[in-house]
Structures are given as structure tokens and as C-alpha cells.
Design a protein around this motif. Structure first.
Motif, PDB file in Angstrom:
ATOM      1  N   ILE A  52       0.812  -1.120   0.063  1.00 16.48           N
ATOM      2  CA  ILE A  52      -0.088   0.050   0.065  1.00 16.48           C
ATOM      3  C   ILE A  52       0.884   1.096  -0.145  1.00 16.48           C
ATOM      4  N   ILE A  53       0.732   2.244  -0.801  1.00 15.46           N
ATOM      5  CA  ILE A  53       1.321   3.382  -0.934  1.00 15.46           C
ATOM      6  C   ILE A  53       0.682   4.393  -0.063  1.00 15.46           C
ATOM      7  N   GLN A  54       1.366   5.060   0.693  1.00 14.20           N
ATOM      8  CA  GLN A  54       0.823   6.075   1.808  1.00 14.20           C
ATOM      9  C   GLN A  54       1.064   7.428   1.004  1.00 14.20           C
ATOM     10  N   VAL A  55       0.056   8.464   0.929  1.00 10.49           N
ATOM     11  CA  VAL A  55       0.078   9.735   0.601  1.00 10.49           C
ATOM     12  C   VAL A  55      -0.071  10.466   1.865  1.00 10.49           C
ATOM     13  N   GLY A  56       0.954  11.225   2.422  1.00  8.91           N
ATOM     14  CA  GLY A  56       1.024  12.023   3.608  1.00  8.91           C
ATOM     15  C   GLY A  56       0.398  13.236   3.528  1.00  8.91           C
ATOM     16  N   ALA A  57      -0.147  13.751   4.720  1.00  8.26           N
ATOM     17  CA  ALA A  57      -0.806  14.837   4.913  1.00  8.26           C
ATOM     18  C   ALA A  57      -0.352  15.906   4.408  1.00  8.26           C
ATOM     19  N   ARG A  58       0.971  16.251   4.115  1.00 10.68           N
ATOM     20  CA  ARG A  58       1.475  17.250   3.436  1.00 10.68           C
ATOM     21  C   ARG A  58       1.137  17.192   2.100  1.00 10.68           C
ATOM     22  N   ASN A  59       1.022  16.310   1.465  1.00 12.49           N
ATOM     23  CA  ASN A  59       0.845  16.084  -0.059  1.00 12.49           C
ATOM     24  C   ASN A  59      -0.559  15.467  -0.326  1.00 12.49           C
ATOM     25  N   MET A  60      -1.518  15.787   0.464  1.00 11.85           N
ATOM     26  CA  MET A  60      -2.907  15.329   0.336  1.00 11.85           C
ATOM     27  C   MET A  60      -3.283  16.072  -0.793  1.00 11.85           C
ATOM     28  N   GLN A  61      -2.685  17.602  -1.307  1.00 11.10           N
ATOM     29  CA  GLN A  61      -3.336  18.108  -2.413  1.00 11.10           C
ATOM     30  C   GLN A  61      -2.170  18.365  -3.226  1.00 11.10           C
TER      31      GLN A  61
ATOM     32  N   LEU B 265      -1.469  12.573  -6.949  1.00 11.53           N
ATOM     33  CA  LEU B 265      -2.409  12.030  -7.025  1.00 11.53           C
ATOM     34  C   LEU B 265      -2.934  11.351  -8.159  1.00 11.53           C
ATOM     35  N   LYS B 266      -2.759  12.339  -9.357  1.00 12.33           N
ATOM     36  CA  LYS B 266      -2.943  11.887 -10.680  1.00 12.33           C
ATOM     37  C   LYS B 266      -2.329  10.673 -11.032  1.00 12.33           C
ATOM     38  N   GLU B 267      -0.958  10.646 -10.877  1.00 15.57           N
ATOM     39  CA  GLU B 267       0.022   9.630 -11.108  1.00 15.57           C
ATOM     40  C   GLU B 267      -0.387   8.334 -10.315  1.00 15.57           C
ATOM     41  N   LEU B 268      -0.728   8.626  -9.129  1.00 14.23           N
ATOM     42  CA  LEU B 268      -1.244   7.368  -8.104  1.00 14.23           C
ATOM     43  C   LEU B 268      -2.502   6.619  -8.715  1.00 14.23           C
ATOM     44  N   GLY B 269      -3.169   7.348  -9.329  1.00 17.04           N
ATOM     45  CA  GLY B 269      -4.394   7.129  -9.896  1.00 17.04           C
ATOM     46  C   GLY B 269      -4.327   6.079 -11.116  1.00 17.04           C
ATOM     47  N   LYS B 270      -2.971   6.205 -11.549  1.00 16.24           N
ATOM     48  CA  LYS B 270      -2.960   5.576 -13.008  1.00 16.24           C
ATOM     49  C   LYS B 270      -2.220   4.000 -12.587  1.00 16.24           C
ATOM     50  N   THR B 271      -1.622   3.853 -11.188  1.00 19.26           N
ATOM     51  CA  THR B 271      -1.298   2.780 -10.787  1.00 19.26           C
ATOM     52  C   THR B 271      -2.360   1.691 -10.117  1.00 19.26           C
ATOM     53  N   ASN B 272      -2.067   0.721  -9.919  1.00 16.10           N
ATOM     54  CA  ASN B 272      -3.034  -0.248  -9.244  1.00 16.10           C
ATOM     55  C   ASN B 272      -2.915  -0.760  -7.922  1.00 16.10           C
ATOM     56  N   LYS B 273      -1.945   0.142  -7.382  1.00 11.00           N
ATOM     57  CA  LYS B 273      -1.895  -0.070  -5.836  1.00 11.00           C
ATOM     58  C   LYS B 273      -2.840   0.394  -5.034  1.00 11.00           C
ATOM     59  N   PRO B 274      -3.013  -0.075  -4.081  1.00 15.02           N
ATOM     60  CA  PRO B 274      -4.189   0.661  -2.692  1.00 15.02           C
ATOM     61  C   PRO B 274      -3.216   1.573  -2.341  1.00 15.02           C
ATOM     62  N   ILE B 275      -3.939   2.904  -2.207  1.00 19.53           N
ATOM     63  CA  ILE B 275      -3.401   4.042  -1.592  1.00 19.53           C
ATOM     64  C   ILE B 275      -3.989   4.422  -0.302  1.00 19.53           C
ATOM     65  N   LEU B 276      -3.263   4.818   0.554  1.00 21.75           N
ATOM     66  CA  LEU B 276      -3.680   5.019   1.965  1.00 21.75           C
ATOM     67  C   LEU B 276      -3.495   6.676   2.107  1.00 21.75           C
ATOM     68  N   LEU B 277      -4.777   7.457   1.736  1.00 25.40           N
ATOM     69  CA  LEU B 277      -4.521   8.642   1.739  1.00 25.40           C
ATOM     70  C   LEU B 277      -4.973   9.515   3.073  1.00 25.40           C
TER      71      LEU B 277
ATOM     72  N   ALA C 282      -9.357  11.979  -2.585  1.00 27.34           N
ATOM     73  CA  ALA C 282      -9.653  10.665  -2.997  1.00 27.34           C
ATOM     74  C   ALA C 282     -10.178  10.603  -4.550  1.00 27.34           C
ATOM     75  N   GLU C 283     -11.146  11.360  -4.958  1.00 29.04           N
ATOM     76  CA  GLU C 283     -11.718  11.501  -6.265  1.00 29.04           C
ATOM     77  C   GLU C 283     -10.601  11.605  -7.149  1.00 29.04           C
ATOM     78  N   TYR C 284      -9.752  12.523  -7.002  1.00 27.39           N
ATOM     79  CA  TYR C 284      -8.622  12.541  -8.044  1.00 27.39           C
ATOM     80  C   TYR C 284      -7.962  11.364  -8.289  1.00 27.39           C
ATOM     81  N   ILE C 285      -7.759  10.457  -7.397  1.00 21.27           N
ATOM     82  CA  ILE C 285      -6.999   9.066  -7.584  1.00 21.27           C
ATOM     83  C   ILE C 285      -7.952   8.428  -8.421  1.00 21.27           C
ATOM     84  N   MET C 286      -9.073   8.415  -7.959  1.00 21.29           N
ATOM     85  CA  MET C 286     -10.276   7.447  -8.501  1.00 21.29           C
ATOM     86  C   MET C 286     -10.670   7.794  -9.819  1.00 21.29           C
ATOM     87  N   ALA C 287     -10.267   8.922 -10.037  1.00 18.73           N
ATOM     88  CA  ALA C 287     -10.913   9.408 -11.475  1.00 18.73           C
ATOM     89  C   ALA C 287     -10.031   8.948 -12.456  1.00 18.73           C
TER      90      ALA C 287
END
Lengths: 339, 339, 339, 339
Positions: A179-188, A193-205, A220-225
């Protein structure tokens, strides 16, 4: 979407607004009152840019009736999303504990911690390789080498691993991370987020320090979109005026996320409080409110930790806490969201 | 750095702490009171990791006496840093107005706005090419094409340009940009800051929505520690409980930044308030408090803007505001920091 | 208390500081470093005015090592304070539910609600007679008449009653009230606190919307310093940037209050969230974290309530919630503070 | 007021809502869309209880179009309210400086400070007699005796006086005070506001630490609704996450108060920052943004002050600051609100 017009809007301004509204694929309703006029937009308004509408000179105020996120919205996806990684499952009613040190430091350290937290009941190993530190002079993590040590610990214990990414240019390095974690400082950090949306890894946001519930769901929608629907939301404390705890754990985020979204919710009591003695009561609170998982910092020698030692538990203390939390959850102490 | 020991600290714990302290190149002083013991660290303590010290079991509390930033610190660099880009100068006592639209949309739009703001007295053109938007469904900017249009406007008017970067992978695209802006959401995107520190471009660093004065200076330090000393600080509003303005302009950030640091300070009244009528009073307040520059959103047709139109000024309104602000500054209405 | 002197403090200024320090009954220790001087005050420093010390021109910074409250401090009173009113007990490990409407409206209403919440397991009746409302045009409560109706409901059901006081001039009216509540807006109405300290009534002190844990304990100290030691602390949500809930329940306040103080802690999930669906998960979270009691709004007809109906539960819903919460507490899902 | 109904609202619930709406003297408009129904209330809605409407089970959301305050609202009173006390005038475009110590301590002290601030250009004397202190062990003010000393200083210098009230039971003591101050902690002490509304004294109302612009205007409305229209609004800093200043001066409160209301606005830079060096730049910012007055702490010996000395200016420093501020205002550096 409800648009209230200014009492003194000119025909010209209203005309211009109408032009803008027609560019969206929505039904437009108009209601003329004596002192004011209200326009309603019906249908799928999530693509309507509320700021653009608000900029029209005829507009007094605009308000969304519908949430601006769609893929993350429980209204359009009533069932809980369940994410499974090895023995760790998020979202099916079980309680999944993720544990490990703030930073990966040495092979001996990470393997020892992994063995201890596994024995205590944790289903997943956490450990920072790339570390976001406020000061450029603080330890920045072992980076790529840290990832290798985490994989070593995974090999030794069978625990799946989660670790934080800080730049989209590092994605290739995370190939074997579970699982790839996106930290609080990178939430926006939307490019990430877009690049992680193109992977198939679960993301902990992780929710940002000053981000609202709605903004977190929009991230979350950015990743899912981009196609990756495997997002886990994580509340880790928000920034308020209170200084006795490092941050303020927003416990209400659990029911809010659960009601608004179908995504699993994990709580990080270690970072939320910054005080080891608060880990157990905040963990109990979190399972009471229905969290799907907990992420807890454990270090084999907190006072020698290269980062965040002050909030880490030692393995012995963690043993006791984990057993009490797991027992409480097994006995049914957990709010269930039957949507 | 002052360390207060716990009354019940064991010899062993204190020993361990001493070991840690010896790894830093600082003088250690110890003062034994009746009920408590205090340790002082003297010398250059900016590399001392305060969290690691705090994690020691013997430690009751730790407190810095000295700021944790060094290159950005006025104590070590008493003179104002002056940054000059074309006719725009920041930090020498002049008032530099940066103006332009939130987003670059078309050549006609950006060239027209550039000509208008230049005529009104602006010394620099702003315009977003890469746009951080809360929603993935909102207009994301023209990206690389937007940069080309900005350069076109620079060619036409001679105004230097500033625009926001969102990923270190885009740095090459910014070669002809005069000042690179780091947005509030990326203020703690440390990987990006490090990469920007390796360039020789001036960086305008926006304070994050929930970041303190100290954290902002630490982010400037990230850039400076890599060799790039040309950093401009920008206050653009912080997030508070107040909802009548989009954010709360922290006007005290001007004197605080000026006292603690030698870097120039720019205020963005447009994003701070989100209300066009507030741009003039907040600009007057900013020059009164001694800001080196202002960054103001101007759009040739605010109600048709693809982003943030609601807070933009039209060029006619900007004409009046700019002339009044410049006149007030010319007449001496500006607090001077004689450090 | 640790005082750090300015490197450039004059002998004269230090002399003056010494004069001030000698007026306090504390031991003074001085430690001269190479670049700075530190002074430590030992003994009982709770009467030392930290602001006065900080105002001395020689002083760089001052920091308390000891908490500024004494009577409310667990260090000086290790055992939990237990407060008993009728069948309601706070602080002995039991879970006490207080329930009732925001406002007392009619005899029929308050008696019916009292009967229903008693049947559901509540041990105490709440109901507002004097109502602090943001608008002068909103219903201000039945005032003295409301108190009479509350007493009527007490007579009918045997439930002890709690209600809010808004002015020290009303104290006589509260003679038959069992617990007097100080609302969040009056938490620092010090004149009121002093007067309540002269009564022998238990006081439920609500934390202010923007008050820290420490300030709340200082307000408790105001009451206790006048002789009334029966104070119950109540967390009811703090004001943050988040807008999806009315306030943000600071769940960490439970362990913080419990560690720092010996006073009982009650949580008000109704006001904290302002959303009826959040009452149950937040109540479960609260008992998980070890709260001594819960204060929940119940109205026989929420949509006709004269105040705060939006967050009230109807009696049927409360039946279910109360039974599940009580069961969970009976099963032992409650963090215990073994200090 | 715009009410959006839930898509699944029952006829019964809507019926009940209609009953409620009919009790208000407003015109009701209904607009049935395909997926949702909107109800608009027209006319004077300031008495409509928005919470009561929101509690109806049929209601998805409610939103005010009109502000909930009326007497304080500029829409209904376009001209600036001008308040005149002796030589001090607020609201007519002049800049009025109020100065004096945090606490009145001795006759010599208050008379000396009064003479000095008068000579420097202040038009009014401030000084605390009743002091709201966080700790019960800190100096609580000379109370009634302090009022006498203030009157003595008024007699000596001719300066009108302003001082804080903490309880409605003290109103009689304030008979000779020129302006009564309501402190930030009592901004929502509604019983006190009502009593002050029955007097004919001008009231300076300080915004609470965590109160919004709207709530501040509602508190002004409390006073005005009782008949006393002489209210001065005072911004003195709000509580945020930033810790380098004591509070965060919300400079945008000046234009917001001025646009929404006709009442004069005074800024207190001393309490807002808590740092003497910030008084001048924040004062300059305040006049730039169009404040009607400034309230500044001056003590003849700050380091010996019994309260808040750390933020006080000494008279010599104040001389310089006052002369520069007054000169800047005289030169026209002040934003004018031509509504």
C-alpha cells in the motif's frame, strides 16, 4: 445547485449567466420571487465549476445541494469498498492494525519491530523510507535503501508493507510495496495523486492538517478519477488552537467519512496526539466510532529513534495495547455503519 | 536549547541522553536544582533534532532558544535580501505590484491583461498554467501551452513573468519563467523544494493554509540549503474558523517575517479574502505594514474566467486601485524595518 | 519556571528582574552560560505571574515547568474526585447518562421526556431554562418558569436535574437544581465562576469553543479556589476550520483531562456534532476513551423544538442508543485511567 | 431564506414544515423540481429561527440570503454611525487613539500615563479596573478603587475614559465612565449585553477569540435591540493555530464590518499581537484598511506592570509611534468606505 441572483442584477448579466449555464449538461429551473430570483440546476452537477458561477456579476450566492465528488460518494456506491492485501483487510468490519517505526533505520531494527508487531496481532508493517521533515537538517530517511529494508522485513515475516511516497518520480521504486501512503502534507499534491491514480496499488490517503472532510474526499476522487478505486482514507489529526496535543484527532471524521463515502477509514492515533500515553484511549475511541483500522508507531528503542521517537511505543507496551484493542473489537465493541 | 529533565529520571536514562547530546557539536551545560535538572546546549544548535531529544525517557521538555533556520535568519544576515527581475525589485523598499489572471486562457486574454496591468503600474505578470484545483473535474490549466502564452505576453509587453510549478518533473519547462511560484498546497512538498533549490531561479514561496511562520521559514531554508538564496515569502491567508472571507489574511506575518528573516515579503490580497472589494483595503493595510510587493488577480472578464473569477478585478477597477496604492507608497505610507 | 535572559540584557535590567523574583516565595537558581543565562524558579510557582516576568526587558523567554493550576491538578490529588447526585455518580468508573431537551418548553414536554429518558437508563435530566442564543430574536428560554417546570419533572420522576446559569444574579433561583451548568460561552466569565465557587452545588463546566485544556482547568481552579471542589469538566466540541460538523469533538480532551486532573469528565456529543446520526458513534468513542458521563439531547418532537431541534434525538431512537451504550460500558469497553 | 427539501420527504413532514413556516410573517414560495423541491421565504426573515427550520425532517438544508441582524445592518442604515465622547469621535473619518495601561495600579501611575498619552495625541484613556485573568492567582485589578483612580486621571487631564465591565451587577459603578468596554471573553455573555442595552452609555464591544464577524454583529444587535444604538466594534485578534503572535489580527474584519454594518471599528494591536514591536506596523495596517480608532497599551514602566506588561509600550516609544500614525492619517493614508 441553487443560485440566488442579486436583486439588482441587469438583464445583460443574467443573459451572460444563462450562456454559461447552458454549457453544462444540466436542467435549468428558474423561480422568480418578488424580491429575488433563484435558479436551480438539476442533474449531474459534479462537473459544474461553482467558482465560475459565483464570479458572474448577477450572482448573490451559489450553493451545492449535491456533493462535488462522485466515485467516492456512497450515494452512488452504497456498499463498503473492501481492500485486501495479504492478511490485512480494510472495510469488511474487521479491525486491521498497521504498526511499525516512523523511520526505517537498519535491517536489524525493522526486522525486529516487524516480528514483534506481527506477534502482537498487527496485520501490516509500516515504516518510513522517504521522510517529510520540517527541517532540511533533520534525518530525511534512508530513501531507496529504506524500501529495500522494508522488503527484507516483509520477506522475513510475511507482513505486507505500507510506506509513504513523496514524489511521482519515485513511483517505480514502490513496485513491491503493498500500500502506498500519501502523507498529510501531500494530500493536495494533485500531480502526485493523478499519477497514483494510474497505478493499481491501494493508496492510503492521509487527510491534510487543515483540510476539510470534503476536500479529503475530493483528493480521493482525484485518484479514483484516473481509474484506481482502491483508496483508504486516514484521519491523523487536524491543526487547531489546542497545543497540549500535537494535533487534534477529529474523531467525527470516522462517521462523516462513513456516511458520505464507501471507502475504508483508518485512524493514526500516534501522529494525532504525539503522546504515547494517548495511543490506547484514542484507539479505543476509534474502534468505538467504527474505524476499519489503526496505524500505530512502534519502535524497538523509542529514545534512539531517528524521527518521532517521542510518540512511539516500545514493543512491550504495544503488546498490551494491541491485545486489549483486538479483544474489545472481537467482543463487538465497534459501531457499525449499516447504510 | 534548554532541556528540563524529569524529576524521576534514572541515571541510566540520563546517561543515554548524554550519549545522544555528545553526537552534536555543541557545548553542554548542566545545572542541578533541588527538584529538577536543566541542561543547556550552546553553540550552533540548528542541526539538533528536537524531537529526538524529546523522545528520551529522561526528558520532561525541550525548548529551542534559537530559531531552527539559519540561512533565512536575519540574525546571521542582517541586511535585506534584494531580488531583481527586469524592472521588478523586491526588498529594497520599493513596492512591486504583480498582477494578472488566475489562469492563462488564450493569447488574446493574457496579452490584453498584460498590457492593461503594465499600463496601470504593475511590474510583473502573473498567470496560472498548471492549476491546483480541489476538484479533478475543474479546469486544470493549459499547462505547457499556458507557459508558451505567458512567454508571448512577456515578449509583447516586456513584463517579467511568474507562474506556479506543481511537480519537480516540470522544472525544465520553466526555463524562461522569471520567478517560479510554489503554491500554498505545496509549501511542504519537500522533494519539490529541494529540486528548486538546485536551480538559480528566484522562488516565490507561498505560506501554506495551516502553516506557521516558523514552518514557512523552514521551507525557505529547504530551498536555500541547496544553494538557491533567492526566495521571496508570500502570505496569502491562513485557514481559520472565520467563513465570511475565504481565508484570513495574517497581516502580522509581514512584521514577523521581516523581524525573523531578511527575505522579501509579498502579500496576495486576492486569494486571502476571495472578495474583490477587499483587495484595496487589504493592499493599503499591507503597504502600511511594510510589504515589499502585492500580487493581485486581474482578469479582462472576471465572470467568464475559467478559475477564481469571483475574486478577480477587471482592468478598469485595477487601474484605480493600483494608482491609489502606488501613490500612497510614493508618499511614504509604508512601515520600514530598520533592523 | 525557566527564564532565559537576553544575551544583551543590561546589569540594570537583570537587577530589576531579581527584585521582582524576590517578591515570590520561591528558590532562585542562576546558571551562566557562555552566550546566555538561565534562571530557574523552584518551589510552588503557581502564584508567579508569567506575563509579568516576560515583560522584563532582560527576559528572552519564560516557560512554566509546572502547571499553573493546583487544586484541579492530579499531582496534588491523585485519586479521582467522585461526585454523587441522587442515583447519578461521576468519577467512580460508572457511566452516567444525562439526557433531556435543549429547552424546557411546557410541563407536558419536560415530564414526558423525563419519563422516557429515565426508562431508557438516563440518571439525570437536562433542560435549558436560561438559553444563550446567538440572536436576540431567537427564543431565549422560559427562564425562571423553566426552572419550575424542571423541578416538576424531578418531582414526577425522581431524576436529579442539571440546567445552565447565565448570570450570577440568578444564583438564588438555582437553589433546588442539583448540578449547575456553566455554558461554553461563559467558561471565562470569571465573576460568575467566583460566585459559583461560593456555593456548595456541583458545577458542570463546559469547555469554551476556543479554550485550551489548560484554560479549562484554570476556570475549574477559579471555582475551586473559592471553596467549591465539586467540578465536572465537559467537552462539547471546539471551533476549527471544519464545517461539516458544527464543532469538532476533541476526543483527546478525555485522556488529557484525566491525566492532568482528578475531576470527572463528561462528553456532550449532541452539541459537538450538531448531527443526530453522530450521537451514537461519538458516544461509543467517548466511553472507549474513558468518559465518566454523556450528555445527550432528547426531545419528544425534535422538529417542533424551540431550539436546537436539528441535533436532538426522539425518545425511540434514544432508547436504542442508550441501551447499546450502556451494554458496551457494562461489558468493559471503557479505558480506565490507573494513575 | 432558501430551504431545500429532502428528495424522500413525506407529505406529512412537508405539511408539518408548512405549519411552522406559517407562524412567521413571511411570504412563502415553492418551486418543485424533478429531483428536489425548494422553498423560498421572502420578506423580513430576521426573526425566523434557522435551527428550528433545519430540524424539520423534510429539510435537507436551509440557507439565509439576508443577514440575521437588522439594527446593526448597513442595508437598513446606510450612513455611518458617529459616536462622540468629549474630544474623541468614532465613525466620522477621523482617527481616534485610545491609550493607557492594561491595569490601573496607582494614582501616580494612571495620572502620569494619562498626561503622557494625552500629550502624544491620544483622545481617550483606557485602563483596566476589573481584570479578566486566566488564573485566579493573578492580579484581578483594583476593581471599584480602580474606577475611582481612572476618574481622578480624567479630572486631571480632561481625557474621557473607557474601562471593561465584567458583570451586570457592576453597572451602577460605571456611571461616570464614558465608554463601557465588553471584553472578548464576555462577547457572548448575553445577560450582560442585554443590561448594557438598557443603559445610554456607548459600548465598545470586543470580538471574541473564536467568534465570527456575523456573531460579533449579532452581539451588537443584542445591545441595540434593547435601545442602545451606540456600539463600537473592536477587533483584537482571533485564535488560530499560529503561535508566534499571541492572537492573529484579522485585518479583514475592518472592511467586512464596514461593508456589513454602519458601526465604527476600532483595532487593538496590543492584544492582537502581544508583542510591542508589532504595535506600529499593525497600527499602520489598520489605518490603511480604514479603522476609525486604535486602542494601544501604554505603561510608564512596562516591566513592573501588574498585568500584560510584555505587550505594553513605554511613553517615549508611544510618543514616536503616535506621531507617525497621526501624521500618516492626516496625509490621507486611510481607506474610505463610500458605501
Amino acid at each position: 445547485m441553487i443560485i440566488v441572483l442579486k436583486p439588482n442584477a441587469t438583464t445583460n448579466q443574467v443573459e451572460q449567466l444563462n450562456e454559461t449555464l447552458k454549457t453544462y449538461n444540466v436542467e435549468i429551473k428558474r423561480w422568480d420571487g418578488v424580491h429575488s430570483t433563484v435558479i436551480g440546476l438539476l442533474g449531474d452537477t459534479h462537473t459544474v465549476d461553482i467558482e465560475q458561477i459565483g464570479a458572474n456579476l448577477a450572482v448573490e450566492s451559489v450553493k451545492r445541494v449535491q456533493e462535488p465528488y462522485k466515485l467516492a460518494n456512497r450515494k452512488f456506491h452504497p456498499d463498503n469498498t473492501v481492500i485486501k492485501v495479504g492478511d490485512a483487510t480494510f472495510g469488511d468490519g474487521s479491525l486491521t492494525i498497521i504498526a511499525g517505526p516512523c523511520s526505517v533505520e537498519t535491517e536489524a531494527q525493522i526486522v525486529e519491530v516487524a516480528e514483534r508487531v506481527k506477534a502482537a496481532g498487527a496485520k501490516m508493517l509500516r515504516g518510513g523510507a522517504f521522510k517529510p521533515r520540517t527541517s532540511p537538517y533533520s534525518f530525511q530517511g534512508l530513501r531507496a535503501d529504506g524500501l529495500k529494508l522494508l522488503l527484507k522485513a516483509k520477506e522475513e515475516t510475511g507482513l505486507p508493507i505500507i510506506t509513504e511516497i513523496m514524489s511521482s518520480s519515485h513511483i517505480d521504486l514502490f513496485e513491491d510495496v503493498d500500500i502506498i501512503q500519501v502523507g498529510a502534507r501531500n494530500m493536495q499534491n494533485f500531480e502526485l495523486l493523478k499519477e497514483l491514480g494510474k497505478t493499481n496499488k491501494p493508496i492510503l490517503l492521509k487527510r491534510g492538517l487543515a483540510n476539510t472532510i470534503d476536500e479529503t474526499l475530493m483528493s480521493a476522487e482525484y485518484i479514483m478519477a484516473e481509474g484506481n478505486l482502491n483508496v483508504i482514507l486516514c484521519e491523523r489529526g487536524i491543526r487547531t488552537f489546542e497545543t497540549s496535543t500535537r494535533n487534534t484527532l477529529d474523531i467525527s471524521a470516522i462517521p462523516m467519512f462513513k456516511m458520505l463515502s464507501h471507502l475504508p477509514v483508518v485512524i493514526d492515533p500516534s501522529h494525532a496526539a504525539g503522546i504515547p500515553q494517548l495511543v490506547e484511549p484514542l484507539s479505543m475511541a476509534s474502534i468505538g466510532a467504527g474505524a476499519d483500522g489503526l496505524m500505530i508507531e512502534v519502535h524497538n528503542c523509542p529514545s534512539k529513534a531517528l524521527s518521532d521517537g517521542a510518540q512511539s511505543l516500545d514493543p512491550d507496551t504495544f503488546d498490551g495495547i494491541a491485545s486489549r484493542i483486538i479483544k474489545a473489537h472481537d467482543q463487538g465493541f465497534s459501531y457499525r455503519y449499516n447504510v
